[in-house]
Design an enzyme around this catalytic site. Structure first.
Site, PDB file in Angstrom:
ATOM      1  N   PRO A 147       2.456   0.598  -5.774  1.00  0.00           N
ATOM      2  CA  PRO A 147       2.460  -0.796  -5.298  1.00  0.00           C
ATOM      3  C   PRO A 147       1.894  -1.764  -6.347  1.00  0.00           C
ATOM      4  CG  PRO A 147       1.790   0.649  -3.527  1.00  0.00           C
ATOM      5  CD  PRO A 147       1.830   1.485  -4.783  1.00  0.00           C
ATOM      6  N   ASP A 175      -3.660  -1.564  -2.432  1.00  0.00           N
ATOM      7  CA  ASP A 175      -4.698  -0.621  -2.046  1.00  0.00           C
ATOM      8  C   ASP A 175      -5.455  -0.062  -3.242  1.00  0.00           C
ATOM      9  OD1 ASP A 175      -2.455   0.827  -2.859  1.00  0.00           O
ATOM     10  OD2 ASP A 175      -2.496   2.223  -1.174  1.00  0.00           O
ATOM     11  N   THR A 181       0.809  -1.216   0.000  1.00  0.00           N
ATOM     12  CA  THR A 181       0.000   0.000   0.000  1.00  0.00           C
ATOM     13  C   THR A 181       0.842   1.265   0.000  1.00  0.00           C
ATOM     14  OG1 THR A 181      -0.073   0.164   2.410  1.00  0.00           O
ATOM     15  CG2 THR A 181      -1.806  -1.165   1.354  1.00  0.00           C
ATOM     16  N   HIS A 182       0.151   2.370  -0.272  1.00  0.00           N
ATOM     17  CA  HIS A 182       0.720   3.695  -0.087  1.00  0.00           C
ATOM     18  C   HIS A 182       0.679   4.000   1.412  1.00  0.00           C
ATOM     19  CE1 HIS A 182      -0.642   3.788  -4.275  1.00  0.00           C
ATOM     20  NE2 HIS A 182       0.294   4.711  -4.463  1.00  0.00           N
ATOM     21  N   GLY A 183       1.773   4.518   1.934  1.00  0.00           N
ATOM     22  CA  GLY A 183       1.803   4.872   3.348  1.00  0.00           C
ATOM     23  C   GLY A 183       1.701   3.636   4.237  1.00  0.00           C
TER      24      GLY A 183
END
Length: 142
Positions: free
Chosen positions: A73, A67, A8-10
């Site tokens: 990703p 995500d 995922t992002h973050g």
């Protein structure tokens, strides 16, 4: 057996796994990799490849749960998934949410990662609902 990577992002991937352990207990064969501003795309690629190497041990396939489609990703996971030299095979699904994470337990014993990907989507779709008020008269029936 299928192993999983949540990408995922973050910090979402790590937070999902932490929440999953709180509700469900240990999530065997599930790994997290997060894209951070500090590491950037190349750092994420390195982290993803190292995580994939760990997730591949004793796995018939690795299912990557991202995500969103078309983000970093997803793109990095697809580069690996579509490489003919990747072993074990990798499948990629977008739209990871908490119910999908918990459904990994239902598909982990699959031998075909692409079948597991289709199955986890099928299992997760009914969990996407909109709350609606129910108009009903109170009753004394139990």
């Amino acid at each position: 057996m299928i192993h999983f990577i949540v990408a995922t992002h973050g910090p979402l991937a790590s937070a999902l796994l932490e929440s999953g352990r709180m509700v469900y207990g240990d999530l065997p064969g599930v790994h997290a990799v997060c894209l951070t501003e500090q590491a950037g795309i190349e750092g994420f690629r390195r982290d993803f490849c190292a995580t994939l190497e760990a997730a591949s041990i004793n796995a018939d396939g690795v299912l990557v749960l991202c995500d969103m489609q078309s983000g970093t990703p997803w793109n990095v996971a697809c580069e690996v998934a579509f490489n003919q030299h990747t072993h074990p095979p990798v499948a990629v699904v977008a739209g990871i949410n908490f119910p999908m994470l918990l459904q990994t337990d239902e598909v982990m014993m699959a031998r075909d990662v692409h079948h597991a990907a289709a199955q986890i989507i099928q299992l997760t779709l009914p969990t996407l609902v909109q709350a609606k008020q129910i108009d009903s008269e109170p009753t004394d029936d139990f």
